[in-house]
Design an enzyme around this catalytic site. Structure first.
Site, short mmCIF file in Angstrom:
data_model
loop_
_atom_site.label_atom_id
_atom_site.label_comp_id
_atom_site.label_asym_id
_atom_site.label_seq_id
_atom_site.Cartn_x
_atom_site.Cartn_y
_atom_site.Cartn_z
N CYS B 130 0.81 -1.28 -0.14
CA CYS B 130 0.04 -0.04 0.12
C CYS B 130 0.80 1.19 0.11
O CYS B 130 0.76 1.98 -0.74
CB CYS B 130 -0.98 -0.01 1.26
SG CYS B 130 -0.05 -0.34 2.92
N HIS B 243 -3.78 6.12 4.53
CA HIS B 243 -2.58 6.13 5.08
C HIS B 243 -2.16 7.53 4.42
O HIS B 243 -2.40 8.26 3.35
CB HIS B 243 -1.50 5.43 4.45
CG HIS B 243 -1.84 3.83 4.85
ND1 HIS B 243 -2.49 3.44 5.85
CD2 HIS B 243 -1.09 2.75 4.54
CE1 HIS B 243 -2.50 2.30 5.90
NE2 HIS B 243 -1.40 1.77 5.22
#
Lengths: 344, 344
Positions: B130, B243
């Site tokens: 990710c 994030h």
């Protein structure tokens, strides 16, 4: 019998103010009399110092010629107005606001870094910004051994940086979000619970916010390196108390991890926290309420031959503000710079 | 009539799995038949795809020669066992685990960066980590124009990175802390609510955790720069989803902010989010559920003459995992690499 001093706390009811009160008691600072000052809406409120109840007073009613030491933590505008008056009346002011930090006639002090600067005071001594203090304590012992060329730091700053009200706001936001309600934002421009955002202090035209430029300019002043290359990205995170920092350091020459750890272990104000097998490093949860800055995860930077990285957590209200101010006051006592007017 | 494909999702009930299901429907991927696979305890559970209820099946009962495309998101050990079997049976596997990412025979793809690598597949294509995907999308357009010399990145990673259970754990920890109870930790080694800690993946002997080395090694492979200098500090923060990353970039030559913004605006997969007057930049709260990586706070690095800094937030489950996998599948369709065995 040791001398005792008449101490005033400006902003006594705030997050840093109440911590100052606790620290003066805890560290047995030689207090003759404690005067508590706060904004008009708090006047008359009572706070406890060493079991004794003390009423919060109106700053306009105070004669600063009766005060030896002022610990100021009531914000920049209050300090700008009152610190010079208190200093003119003969008190020494340790100011936690940003009002005088970059004033060349005002020493800016982290006791672990530049205690000697206390000798140059002219009535006002500035306490650096929280993030600056925490980083300064960790970097100074390394810089003393191997000069630092450049620092790139990213911060993880808790709600306490915006005061007691902000800490409460984050809790209430979390409650609301957990109940699927819309979080209320007052202290911050955006919800902070379960969210984060770059520090919301005003931005300059180069794209750096005040909080970030404090880290740059204050570190340069405290370290006495006017051209230290430093770039900071300051971010508010949904932690209640204690700030963390990811610091990438480039030295003039390579610095081995083992040597860096030796220096950090020996340095004042630092607790080395790292257990590599357990993946255990500084955390704000554990830094909260501690005097020491927790430093760990010290490693050679993979991307630079003279690079080193470390990770720290430190209590923003304690070492990042109140404790540093009290340590400056203790320095004044130790150097006999604080004169007790009662005794004289 | 366009070809349609028999698609299997491995790990269909997880955080990424359910997102894969949603994305296949939302993006109208040409699905002939959808097969849902999950761990034994989820077999028999029903999930909805385009209004139709589909039962989760046991992977042992599946004949992969009936499957054209496998989207795998059931963890490294499951992928290691089943991806080669599925590929041997003639399916193409887009694998979200780390099992094959650094295998030189397996393409590692961010469609905005290296779509052409899809041509080299031998049955398995790896989806990057990710944090790597989010950073790659943002840095690639800049690197194309002005080669990157070095990157120093600090991450602010949400609980979703550890799966659906971890997100739930953080909520329950927050509830407990707000009620002054001790938070329970199962998914994480330490409480994450109102706390944070460096990423808890295993550490190597240089002091970098797996998550950090993924950013280094995967970015090198995707960018095709085997010696790219990159150092990452990965930190878990109490955010539920999406994030964020603070990225410091050194280029071979200075890159002006205006030019960087022009490149970012023109690049696919990026939404430039910055309003300097309002102190408004990417936030995980707003990145959640979005396909684009939010990039902003682009500024010249004060500390380096060829430096530039930026800040991003991106949905870890979407672009950081499921969306990127579906985009790879779409690439396969577009390049006619995905063969429908039903039609043949």
């Amino acid at each position: 019998m040791p001398e005792t001093y008449r101490v005033a706390i400006m902003g006594a009811t705030g997050a840093v103010g109440t911590e100052l009160l606790d620290l003066l008691a805890e560290r047995n600072f030689p207090v003759e009399e404690l005067v508590l000052l706060a904004s008009p809406r708090s006047v008359g409120r009572e706070l406890t110092f060493k079991g004794q109840s003390i009423k919060v007073q109106d700053i306009n009613q105070i004669d600063f010629s009766d005060i030896d030491l002022v610990l100021a933590s009531a914000g920049g505008s209050v300090s700008k107005e009152w610190a010079p008056k208190a200093a003119a009346a003969g008190a020494i002011v340790v100011d936690n606001s940003s009002a005088f930090r970059m004033d060349p006639t005002v020493p800016l002090i982290v006791p672990e870094v530049n205690p000697e600067a206390v000798l140059e005071h002219k009535g006002i001594i500035a306490n650096p910004n929280c993030t600056t203090i925490l980083m300064g304590v960790a970097l100074w012992p390394l810089h003393q051994y191997q000069p630092i060329e450049r620092v790139v730091v990213s911060t993880y700053q808790s709600a306490s940086g915006a005061g007691a009200r902000a800490m409460e706001e984050v809790k209430q936001q979390a409650q609301a979000i957990l109940r699927d309600e819309k979080p209320v934002t007052e202290a911050f421009p955006y919800p902070l619970a379960f969210n984060l955002f770059p520090h919301n202090s005003p931005l300059d035209d180069r794209g750096y916010c005040q909080e970030e430029m404090k880290m740059v300019n204050e570190t340069r002043k405290i370290f006495g390196v006017s051209d230290l290359r430093l770039s900071a990205t300051c971010v508010r995170v949904p932690v209640l108390r204690a700030h963390s920092e990811a610091i990438n350091i480039e030295f003039q020459q390579p610095l081995a991890v083992a040597k860096a750890l030796e220096l950090l272990h020996a340095a004042p104000g630092i607790k080395v926290v790292e257990d590599w097998d357990a993946n255990y490093f500084p955390m704000p949860m554990e830094a909260s309420g501690q005097d020491d800055v927790l430093v760990g995860r010290v490693r050679t930077d993979l991307s630079h031959k003279c690079g080193l990285e470390l990770w720290l957590s430190g209590d923003q209200i304690r070492k990042g503000a109140a404790l540093n101010a009290v340590q400056i006051a203790e320095l004044l006592v130790k150097k006999q710079l604080l004169k007790s007017k009662t005794v004289a």
